[in-house]
Enzyme design. Structure first.
Site, short mmCIF file in Angstrom:
data_model
loop_
_atom_site.label_atom_id
_atom_site.label_comp_id
_atom_site.label_asym_id
_atom_site.label_seq_id
_atom_site.Cartn_x
_atom_site.Cartn_y
_atom_site.Cartn_z
N SER A 251 -30.32 -15.02 4.25
CA SER A 251 -30.93 -16.30 4.58
C SER A 251 -30.94 -16.56 6.09
CB SER A 251 -30.19 -17.39 3.80
OG SER A 251 -31.06 -18.43 3.50
N HIS A 392 -32.10 -17.33 -4.86
CA HIS A 392 -31.70 -17.18 -3.46
C HIS A 392 -30.18 -16.94 -3.43
CE1 HIS A 392 -32.19 -17.95 0.82
NE2 HIS A 392 -31.18 -18.79 0.80
C1 GCU Z 1 -32.52 -23.53 4.16
C2 GCU Z 1 -33.54 -23.16 5.20
C3 GCU Z 1 -33.85 -21.67 5.17
C4 GCU Z 1 -32.57 -20.87 5.24
C5 GCU Z 1 -31.63 -21.34 4.16
C6 GCU Z 1 -30.24 -20.69 4.20
O1 GCU Z 1 -33.07 -23.40 2.89
O2 GCU Z 1 -34.68 -23.94 4.98
O3 GCU Z 1 -34.68 -21.31 6.26
O4 GCU Z 1 -32.84 -19.50 5.14
O5 GCU Z 1 -31.39 -22.73 4.31
O6 GCU Z 1 -29.78 -20.25 5.23
O7 GCU Z 1 -29.60 -20.70 3.14
#
Ligand code: GCU
Length: 411
Positions: A251, A392
């Site tokens: 992420s 995710h």
């Molecule tokens: C949020 C953000 C993302 C990121 C994520 C994370 O969802 O919008 O861009 O990748 O956090 O780091 O878990």
């Protein structure tokens, strides 16, 4: 955070393929002035530097000075960790500049049966103690975002969250496969908040400076910097093979791993796990999270100049496939998750595909199919890609593929 982001921008977020406006991405092998690049020399001397400068000054922000490790200290070590399979070490690196000090701690597990070990290096979100049940892992005192799920109270990490993120770190699998694992709590390098009075940036300000300049580092660059400093340490550690270190991140930390790999050619490879917007996903394809949304919610992640492109993705002279191309010819793994639509799995796939022409220039195998593979069927080329079922996250399935792929070039 993820749930919040879903509701935040619900009105504008595009989750339907038929609503994605048409877009064009620039060719990695054509310079800003229109010259076609046909040789490795022209890529390395002409095109790569102009792309790197663009990402540096318009997207992530420049790192103002190459600060060296002032000192390092082994805080703790144990030869019989993980039921005797591994050595554990906790190494604190300290940096000093302008009367300020910053330290961060690398937690290292190295398999006992291997010498000169190849290592996966990646940040964690909630402290080194969350990645394992191992009671000896020290708890960071750095600032953390209050989060009930991780028992963070008054911005302080606590023992109650020990082991809460073990599912994201397949330590046993990594060690059994003969690799080391190194991790750092990202908040020790730069706390993840819109405040530039702390973190590594604050050590390098000029007199009276309180905020990075428009083309200077945001947090992603700061985190990328930290990975390179861990690499500086690995080069001094006789048990680690610094020529075989893979930068890994999930992420926002996947965004940092990609940028670290683009900046620092010492990384032997990079793994981007669900890195999404500002990571592996194409920006000009406005599916899921967009530049305007990410800059509004996380104003400190990118450099100030990047805000010029809020809702104006078409005016960017680059796109994220060219960030991936900066890592060529080194192995690169882009991974998506089917339910992680916020990160735009298809945009991540296309980015890997469009970066592949640069890998091919080096005679390496990039992504050689035009359509996305079906779920759970990895493409393990020099440019690797998979989309797995699920959310995710980082799962054992992801690590099994990363290990299999690493075996093809690190063994
Ligand atoms: C949020 C953000 C993302 C990121 C994520 C994370 O969802 O919008 O861009 O990748 O956090 O780091 O878990």
């Amino acid at each position: 955070l993820f749930l919040f982001s879903m509701s935040f921008s619900k009105a504008q977020t595009i989750y339907n393929e038929s609503e994605v406006p048409s877009f064009e991405v620039p060719d990695p092998l054509v310079t800003f002035k229109g010259k076609t690049i046909g040789t490795i020399g022209d890529w390395e001397n002409v095109r790569r530097p102009e792309l790197h400068t663009y990402f540096e000054t318009k997207v992530y922000g420049k790192i103002p000075k190459n600060l060296k490790i002032d000192s390092y200290k082994i805080l703790e070590q144990e030869d019989n960790a993980l039921n005797g399979k591994a050595n554990r070490r906790q190494v604190e690196l300290t940096f000093k500049h302008n009367d300020k000090v910053l330290s961060f701690t690398i937690l290292l597990y190295l398999p006992k049966k291997v010498e000169n070990t190849a290592v996966f290096l990646g940040y964690n979100f909630y402290g080194n103690h969350t990645i394992t049940e191992d009671e000896s892992v020290l708890i960071s005192t750095a600032w953390a975002d209050n989060n009930e799920g991780f028992d963070i109270v008054n911005n302080t990490l606590t023992a109650a969250s020990r082991g809460k993120r073990t599912h994201r770190w397949a330590i046993e699998k990594i060690i059994d496969a003969g690799y080391g694992l190194a991790t750092i709590y990202y908040g020790e390098v730069d706390p993840d908040k819109d405040d530039f009075s702390d973190g590594i940036q604050s050590l390098l300000y000029s007199k009276n400076q309180k905020h990075p300049k428009a083309d200077e580092w945001g947090s992603i660059s700061a985190w990328a910097w930290g990975l390179s400093k861990a690499m500086d340490y690995f080069e001094k550690d006789p048990e680690i093979d610094a020529a075989r270190v893979i930068a890994f991140g999930h992420s926002r930390l996947g965004k940092a791993a990609l940028w670290a790999g683009a900046n620092d050619k010492r990384f032997a490879g990079v793994i981007s796990n669900n890195s999404g917007c500002g990571g592996a996903a194409l920006s000009k394809r406005k599916f899921g999270e967009t530049i305007g949304v990410i800059n509004e919610r996380f104003p400190h992640w990118f450099c100030t100049n990047f805000k010029e492109f809020n809702n104006k993705e078409e005016t960017l002279a680059v796109d994220q496939h060219q960030l991936l191309a900066l890592i060529a010819p080194r192995p690169l793994y882009i991974a998506s998750a089917e339910e992680d639509r916020w990160a735009d799995p298809k945009g991540e796939f296309l980015s890997a595909l469009y970066a592949s022409s640069v890998y091919e220039l080096y005679g390496k195998k990039g992504i050689n199919i035009m359509d996305m593979p079906v779920v759970n069927s990895p493409i393990l080329n020099t440019v690797a890609y998979h989309i797995r079922t699920g959310k995710h996250d980082v799962t054992d399935y992801d690590w099994e593929q990363y290990i299999k792929w690493a075996d093809t070039f690190l063994r």
